[in-house]
Design a protein around this motif. Structure first.
Motif, PDB file in Angstrom:
ATOM      1  N   LEU A  70      46.271  34.903  38.040  1.00 49.36           N
ATOM      2  CA  LEU A  70      45.543  36.055  38.559  1.00 49.36           C
ATOM      3  C   LEU A  70      44.990  36.794  37.348  1.00 49.36           C
ATOM      4  O   LEU A  70      45.753  37.238  36.482  1.00 49.36           O
ATOM      5  CB  LEU A  70      46.465  36.986  39.353  1.00 49.36           C
ATOM      6  CG  LEU A  70      45.813  38.277  39.887  1.00 49.36           C
ATOM      7  CD1 LEU A  70      44.754  37.956  40.934  1.00 49.36           C
ATOM      8  CD2 LEU A  70      46.874  39.218  40.455  1.00 49.36           C
ATOM      9  N   LEU A  71      43.665  36.918  37.272  1.00 57.89           N
ATOM     10  CA  LEU A  71      43.018  37.514  36.114  1.00 57.89           C
ATOM     11  C   LEU A  71      42.492  38.908  36.437  1.00 57.89           C
ATOM     12  O   LEU A  71      42.265  39.243  37.603  1.00 57.89           O
ATOM     13  CB  LEU A  71      41.850  36.641  35.641  1.00 57.89           C
ATOM     14  CG  LEU A  71      42.163  35.194  35.275  1.00 57.89           C
ATOM     15  CD1 LEU A  71      40.895  34.511  34.765  1.00 57.89           C
ATOM     16  CD2 LEU A  71      43.282  35.096  34.255  1.00 57.89           C
TER      17      LEU A  71
ATOM     18  N   SER B 108      38.086  29.225  39.712  1.00 60.81           N
ATOM     19  CA  SER B 108      39.100  28.401  39.045  1.00 60.81           C
ATOM     20  C   SER B 108      40.498  28.984  39.073  1.00 60.81           C
ATOM     21  O   SER B 108      41.432  28.362  38.554  1.00 60.81           O
ATOM     22  CB  SER B 108      38.697  28.167  37.575  1.00 60.81           C
ATOM     23  OG  SER B 108      37.403  27.613  37.490  1.00 60.81           O
ATOM     24  N   THR B 109      40.676  30.182  39.650  1.00 62.54           N
ATOM     25  CA  THR B 109      41.973  30.866  39.622  1.00 62.54           C
ATOM     26  C   THR B 109      42.353  31.345  41.010  1.00 62.54           C
ATOM     27  O   THR B 109      41.604  31.163  41.973  1.00 62.54           O
ATOM     28  CB  THR B 109      41.919  32.081  38.678  1.00 62.54           C
ATOM     29  OG1 THR B 109      41.027  33.062  39.238  1.00 62.54           O
ATOM     30  CG2 THR B 109      41.421  31.679  37.294  1.00 62.54           C
TER      31      THR B 109
ATOM     32  N   TYR C 244      49.266  40.849  35.521  1.00 64.68           N
ATOM     33  CA  TYR C 244      48.128  39.943  35.407  1.00 64.68           C
ATOM     34  C   TYR C 244      48.529  38.818  34.460  1.00 64.68           C
ATOM     35  O   TYR C 244      49.305  39.026  33.520  1.00 64.68           O
ATOM     36  CB  TYR C 244      46.903  40.646  34.822  1.00 64.68           C
ATOM     37  CG  TYR C 244      46.307  41.739  35.657  1.00 64.68           C
ATOM     38  CD1 TYR C 244      46.107  41.605  37.022  1.00 64.68           C
ATOM     39  CD2 TYR C 244      45.918  42.944  35.054  1.00 64.68           C
ATOM     40  CE1 TYR C 244      45.548  42.621  37.775  1.00 64.68           C
ATOM     41  CE2 TYR C 244      45.342  43.962  35.798  1.00 64.68           C
ATOM     42  CZ  TYR C 244      45.168  43.802  37.161  1.00 64.68           C
ATOM     43  OH  TYR C 244      44.604  44.807  37.893  1.00 64.68           O
ATOM     44  N   ASP C 245      47.929  37.648  34.683  1.00 61.83           N
ATOM     45  CA  ASP C 245      48.168  36.523  33.785  1.00 61.83           C
ATOM     46  C   ASP C 245      47.185  36.516  32.622  1.00 61.83           C
ATOM     47  O   ASP C 245      47.476  35.931  31.568  1.00 61.83           O
ATOM     48  CB  ASP C 245      48.054  35.203  34.550  1.00 61.83           C
ATOM     49  CG  ASP C 245      49.074  35.111  35.670  1.00 61.83           C
ATOM     50  OD1 ASP C 245      50.281  35.191  35.384  1.00 61.83           O
ATOM     51  OD2 ASP C 245      48.663  34.973  36.851  1.00 61.83           O
TER      52      ASP C 245
ATOM     53  N   MET D 229      40.857  30.551  28.732  1.00 63.06           N
ATOM     54  CA  MET D 229      39.709  31.433  28.935  1.00 63.06           C
ATOM     55  C   MET D 229      38.706  31.288  27.803  1.00 63.06           C
ATOM     56  O   MET D 229      37.491  31.209  28.042  1.00 63.06           O
ATOM     57  CB  MET D 229      40.183  32.885  29.075  1.00 63.06           C
ATOM     58  CG  MET D 229      40.824  33.186  30.412  1.00 63.06           C
ATOM     59  SD  MET D 229      41.006  34.969  30.734  1.00 63.06           S
ATOM     60  CE  MET D 229      42.296  35.374  29.582  1.00 63.06           C
ATOM     61  N   LEU D 230      39.196  31.250  26.566  1.00 63.27           N
ATOM     62  CA  LEU D 230      38.291  31.106  25.437  1.00 63.27           C
ATOM     63  C   LEU D 230      37.503  29.807  25.529  1.00 63.27           C
ATOM     64  O   LEU D 230      36.288  29.781  25.303  1.00 63.27           O
ATOM     65  CB  LEU D 230      39.083  31.158  24.131  1.00 63.27           C
ATOM     66  CG  LEU D 230      39.564  32.542  23.685  1.00 63.27           C
ATOM     67  CD1 LEU D 230      40.579  32.412  22.553  1.00 63.27           C
ATOM     68  CD2 LEU D 230      38.396  33.419  23.254  1.00 63.27           C
ATOM     69  N   ALA D 231      38.191  28.723  25.864  1.00 58.63           N
ATOM     70  CA  ALA D 231      37.515  27.427  25.948  1.00 58.63           C
ATOM     71  C   ALA D 231      36.516  27.387  27.103  1.00 58.63           C
ATOM     72  O   ALA D 231      35.405  26.845  26.969  1.00 58.63           O
ATOM     73  CB  ALA D 231      38.557  26.316  26.109  1.00 58.63           C
ATOM     74  N   ARG D 232      36.880  27.949  28.238  1.00 55.93           N
ATOM     75  CA  ARG D 232      36.023  27.902  29.420  1.00 55.93           C
ATOM     76  C   ARG D 232      34.847  28.876  29.314  1.00 55.93           C
ATOM     77  O   ARG D 232      33.778  28.621  29.880  1.00 55.93           O
ATOM     78  CB  ARG D 232      36.858  28.228  30.662  1.00 55.93           C
ATOM     79  CG  ARG D 232      37.861  27.134  31.021  1.00 55.93           C
ATOM     80  CD  ARG D 232      38.902  27.637  32.002  1.00 55.93           C
ATOM     81  NE  ARG D 232      39.922  26.645  32.298  1.00 55.93           N
ATOM     82  CZ  ARG D 232      39.927  25.874  33.379  1.00 55.93           C
ATOM     83  NH1 ARG D 232      38.968  25.990  34.290  1.00 55.93           N
ATOM     84  NH2 ARG D 232      40.894  25.001  33.580  1.00 55.93           N
ATOM     85  N   PHE D 233      35.046  29.996  28.596  1.00 56.40           N
ATOM     86  CA  PHE D 233      33.988  31.001  28.506  1.00 56.40           C
ATOM     87  C   PHE D 233      33.034  30.747  27.348  1.00 56.40           C
ATOM     88  O   PHE D 233      31.893  31.232  27.365  1.00 56.40           O
ATOM     89  CB  PHE D 233      34.599  32.392  28.344  1.00 56.40           C
ATOM     90  CG  PHE D 233      35.379  32.868  29.547  1.00 56.40           C
ATOM     91  CD1 PHE D 233      35.270  32.241  30.775  1.00 56.40           C
ATOM     92  CD2 PHE D 233      36.232  33.962  29.428  1.00 56.40           C
ATOM     93  CE1 PHE D 233      35.998  32.675  31.882  1.00 56.40           C
ATOM     94  CE2 PHE D 233      36.957  34.419  30.533  1.00 56.40           C
ATOM     95  CZ  PHE D 233      36.839  33.760  31.749  1.00 56.40           C
TER      96      PHE D 233
END
Length: 287
Positions: A175-176, A201-202, A223-224, A276-280
């Motif tokens: 959960l973001l 994706s979440t 939050y995760d 998140m860094l890789a996906r964004f």
């Protein structure tokens, strides 16, 4: 070459933390007195969707009075009154993070105070910082009476109980939290694909309107993970330290700063932040 230390100054993190906690409670007293009489507040517009009220200003004055008396050796960078860095460390102050929530009667806002030490500062028992680093954090949510505190190397705490970031099994289980562009829309074309990807994706994405509470809630596992763009340094300084001291990663989304003072932040456990860094990254300009 290592940065030159401040040899004549011993930075006491415990004394700084105590001063920040006192200042945060003083500011919260101001805010809660106005929370019951919001209709009488004088509200100004600093910029589009960027509001400031007399509650912000008076809460900041209460903080400054305490910190200037207790820690005159430190610089001050405050949202409403400005200031500048000086000496071995400087306070970064947001007297009311979540002003729009506050003005609309939504009980989700906080006082945020952080001490950022300069590269070269000597910390007990003799460590020399290699880069500018948040070293003390206080985030106080007066509506819930939740006090988040942290010091470099001393862990992150909520009302005296140690907290840690969550450890989800996988990115699909997270959960973001985030914050939408609301003042500066120049990065919207970068941000919106990130939001769409996270949404698909979440388990979900939340936007509650207080960056420092998003970071504090990431630190304590509510939050995760969290990301946002276009913030100010006083929005993120305290929360960054809380997440780091809770065993997580809180870094510059663009990977160019030792702490995300430019306001582009990603935070979570090492796995979640890394995902998140890789996906964004492909959505960032030049990515």
């Amino acid at each position: 070459m290592s940065p030159a230390p401040f040899p004549s100054f011993a930075l006491s993190l415990s004394d700084a933390l105590d001063a920040a906690v006192t200042a945060a409670h003083c500011a919260a007293g101001v805010l809660q007195s106005y929370a019951r009489n919001r209709g009488q507040l004088v509200i100004d517009h600093k910029a589009r969707n960027d509001l400031v009220s007399q509650a912000d200003r008076e809460a900041e004055s209460a903080i400054l009075e305490v910190l200037r008396e207790r820690t005159p050796e430190f610089g001050i960078v405050a949202e409403e009154s400005g200031g500048s860095e000086s000496g071995p460390a400087s306070w970064y102050i947001d007297p009311l993070d979540g002003t729009t929530n506050f003005l609309h009667g939504l009980p989700h806002y906080a006082v945020s105070i952080a001490l950022v030490a300069k590269a070269g500062t000597v910390l007990p028992p003799g460590e020399v910082l290699s880069e500018d680093t948040p070293v003390v954090a206080v985030v106080y949510d007066p509506s819930r009476e939740e006090l988040f505190t942290g010091v470099l190397g001393g862990g992150a705490w909520l009302n005296g109980h140690r907290v840690r970031v969550s450890r989800p099994a996988g990115f699909a289980d997270t959960l973001l939290a985030t914050g939408f562009p609301f003042r500066d829309f120049s990065f919207a074309e970068e941000y919106m694909p990130m939001f769409l990807h996270a949404m698909e994706s979440t388990r979900g994405v939340r936007r509650f309107g207080s960056a420092v509470l998003d970071l504090a809630w990431t630190a304590c596992g509510r939050y995760d993970g969290y990301w946002e763009m276009g913030l100010a340094p006083w929005d993120v300084a305290a929360g960054v330290l809380l997440v780091r001291e809770a065993g997580g990663v809180a870094s510059d989304l663009r990977g160019s700063q030792p702490w995300p003072r430019g306001g582009n932040v990603v935070a979570g456990s090492r796995m979640v932040a890394g995902e998140m860094l890789a996906r964004f990254a492909p959505h960032l300009a030049g990515g």
